[in-house]
Design a protein around this motif. Structure first.
Motif, PDB file in Angstrom:
ATOM      1  N   SER A  16       5.657 -11.126 -29.011  1.00  0.00           N
ATOM      2  CA  SER A  16       5.177 -11.603 -30.477  1.00  0.00           C
ATOM      3  C   SER A  16       3.969 -12.142 -30.308  1.00  0.00           C
ATOM      4  O   SER A  16       2.960 -11.800 -31.205  1.00  0.00           O
ATOM      5  CB  SER A  16       6.460 -12.386 -30.960  1.00  0.00           C
ATOM      6  N   PHE A  17       3.634 -12.991 -29.273  1.00  0.00           N
ATOM      7  CA  PHE A  17       2.415 -13.643 -29.186  1.00  0.00           C
ATOM      8  C   PHE A  17       1.165 -12.690 -29.091  1.00  0.00           C
ATOM      9  O   PHE A  17       0.073 -12.697 -29.694  1.00  0.00           O
ATOM     10  CB  PHE A  17       2.235 -14.478 -27.804  1.00  0.00           C
ATOM     11  N   ASP A  18       1.432 -11.517 -28.334  1.00  0.00           N
ATOM     12  CA  ASP A  18       0.359 -10.460 -28.059  1.00  0.00           C
ATOM     13  C   ASP A  18       0.010  -9.741 -28.970  1.00  0.00           C
ATOM     14  O   ASP A  18      -0.789  -9.236 -29.387  1.00  0.00           O
ATOM     15  CB  ASP A  18       0.814  -9.704 -26.813  1.00  0.00           C
ATOM     16  N   GLN A  19       1.206  -9.540 -30.041  1.00  0.00           N
ATOM     17  CA  GLN A  19       1.309  -8.699 -31.231  1.00  0.00           C
ATOM     18  C   GLN A  19       0.688  -9.479 -32.384  1.00  0.00           C
ATOM     19  O   GLN A  19       0.631  -8.778 -33.549  1.00  0.00           O
ATOM     20  CB  GLN A  19       2.345  -7.889 -31.220  1.00  0.00           C
ATOM     21  N   ASN A  20       0.626 -10.700 -32.467  1.00  0.00           N
ATOM     22  CA  ASN A  20       0.380 -11.438 -33.885  1.00  0.00           C
ATOM     23  C   ASN A  20      -0.978 -11.409 -34.254  1.00  0.00           C
ATOM     24  O   ASN A  20      -1.900 -11.680 -33.822  1.00  0.00           O
ATOM     25  CB  ASN A  20       0.649 -12.965 -33.417  1.00  0.00           C
ATOM     26  N   LYS A  21      -1.237 -10.916 -35.448  1.00  0.00           N
ATOM     27  CA  LYS A  21      -2.512 -10.566 -36.213  1.00  0.00           C
ATOM     28  C   LYS A  21      -3.095 -11.844 -36.653  1.00  0.00           C
ATOM     29  O   LYS A  21      -4.574 -12.031 -36.294  1.00  0.00           O
ATOM     30  CB  LYS A  21      -2.252  -9.691 -37.409  1.00  0.00           C
ATOM     31  N   PRO A  22      -2.554 -12.915 -37.069  1.00  0.00           N
ATOM     32  CA  PRO A  22      -3.414 -14.293 -37.632  1.00  0.00           C
ATOM     33  C   PRO A  22      -3.906 -14.686 -35.945  1.00  0.00           C
ATOM     34  O   PRO A  22      -4.795 -15.181 -36.155  1.00  0.00           O
ATOM     35  CB  PRO A  22      -1.973 -15.042 -37.953  1.00  0.00           C
ATOM     36  N   LEU A  23      -2.986 -14.899 -35.095  1.00  0.00           N
ATOM     37  CA  LEU A  23      -3.870 -15.365 -33.711  1.00  0.00           C
ATOM     38  C   LEU A  23      -4.839 -14.595 -33.241  1.00  0.00           C
ATOM     39  O   LEU A  23      -5.763 -15.076 -32.812  1.00  0.00           O
ATOM     40  CB  LEU A  23      -2.555 -15.547 -32.638  1.00  0.00           C
ATOM     41  N   GLU A  24      -4.716 -13.136 -33.589  1.00  0.00           N
ATOM     42  CA  GLU A  24      -5.796 -12.280 -33.092  1.00  0.00           C
ATOM     43  C   GLU A  24      -7.172 -12.694 -33.831  1.00  0.00           C
ATOM     44  O   GLU A  24      -8.305 -12.577 -33.479  1.00  0.00           O
ATOM     45  CB  GLU A  24      -5.522 -10.927 -33.237  1.00  0.00           C
ATOM     46  N   GLN A  25      -6.949 -13.062 -35.233  1.00  0.00           N
ATOM     47  CA  GLN A  25      -8.231 -13.310 -36.017  1.00  0.00           C
ATOM     48  C   GLN A  25      -8.833 -15.096 -35.649  1.00  0.00           C
ATOM     49  O   GLN A  25      -9.855 -14.968 -35.670  1.00  0.00           O
ATOM     50  CB  GLN A  25      -7.657 -13.541 -37.573  1.00  0.00           C
ATOM     51  N   ILE A  26      -7.777 -15.638 -35.259  1.00  0.00           N
ATOM     52  CA  ILE A  26      -8.470 -17.114 -34.861  1.00  0.00           C
ATOM     53  C   ILE A  26      -9.034 -16.731 -33.314  1.00  0.00           C
ATOM     54  O   ILE A  26     -10.115 -17.611 -33.041  1.00  0.00           O
ATOM     55  CB  ILE A  26      -7.066 -17.944 -34.358  1.00  0.00           C
TER      56      ILE A  26
END
Length: 270
Positions: A16-26
């Protein structure tokens, strides 16, 4: 809880961490040098939600046994380490934007706070009730990882003679941990602040369970203006720095320049 369930939760959190879009934007903002502690705060909340969502799926298996305690401690420690990587990058960006040659001060992960969450679970009944007891403490503990970075670096820079700029933003209604209903929070409203770090409220870093207020700081107002300009895609020029860095016009060098222009080189130093 058995080891198979514990490992399933770990694996699912990682995916879930690897696929999380909001985290990717950060992470994108971190790479472009425009991330602030507001982004670190968002990172901490998003990651905590990922972990809590996976724990919720196995709420009936969570209890006060040793393995459940180890898993909870492991997840919160992992949260602290991942958040620290973001915070360290943010702090480097802020220091560079402020034009100061300081390295980030790295705080230790608050193991006592983590132990408190684990203990709360151990004192609760088994199953879903045990999970409900630790859900909000887990999220509050997660946000404290960012708070410690803000506190440690702002304290250090204030002691070094700088005047950090601090902000605490009220995040609006939150869920009451006792009733489960959404409500406004007059306490947090009273702690909203935007000003010099030295004059912050005494309870600037205090969080009640469920508090999502954003706590952040800049080494000075010049850094705040510079990062804001970069985030908006504006040119990083001296003009931007002079227009947004209010404290620069009040600095010793600026005073000397004005006095030199008015009185001459020698008189300006008196």
């Amino acid at each position: 809880m058995n080891e198979a369930i514990s490992q399933t939760i770990r694996d699912t959190v990682t995916r879930s961490f690897d696929q999380n879009k909001p985290l990717e934007q950060i992470y994108k903002k971190v790479r472009t040098g425009t991330a602030t502690y507001e982004d670190a705060h968002r990172f901490a909340i998003e990651l905590a939600n990922i972990m809590v969502d996976q724990l919720r799926g196995y709420a009936e298996d969570i209890n006060g046994d040793t393995l459940s305690g180890y898993l909870l401690e492991e997840l919160l420690t992992k949260h602290g380490r991942l958040t620290a990587l973001v915070c360290e990058s943010v702090q480097k960006t802020l220091n560079d934007a402020a034009g100061i040659g300081l390295n980030p001060v790295v705080p230790a992960i608050n193991t006592e706070r983590i132990a408190g969450v684990v203990k709360a679970m151990g004192n609760a009944e088994e199953g879903a009730v045990a999970f409900a007891v630790v859900e909000e403490p887990f999220k509050t503990c997660a946000l404290s990882h960012v708070d410690e970075w803000v506190r440690t670096n702002a304290d250090f820079q204030q002691r070094a003679g700088m005047e950090p700029w601090a902000t605490r933003e009220y995040e609006g209604m939150h869920r009451d941990t006792k009733t489960g209903k959404m409500r406004d929070c007059e306490y947090c409203k009273g702690l909203a602040y935007d000003g010099t770090y030295s004059k912050r409220p005494d309870e600037f870093f205090v969080r009640h369970l469920g508090c999502k207020c954003t706590v952040m700081y800049y080494p000075n107002k010049m850094a705040k203006g510079r990062i804001t300009a970069l985030a908006k895609g504006e040119a990083d020029t001296d003009a931007v720095l002079w227009n947004t860095g209010l404290e620069l016009s009040q600095s010793r060098n600026a005073v000397l320049r004005r006095r030199r222009k008015k009185y001459g080189k020698e008189e300006a130093r008196k």
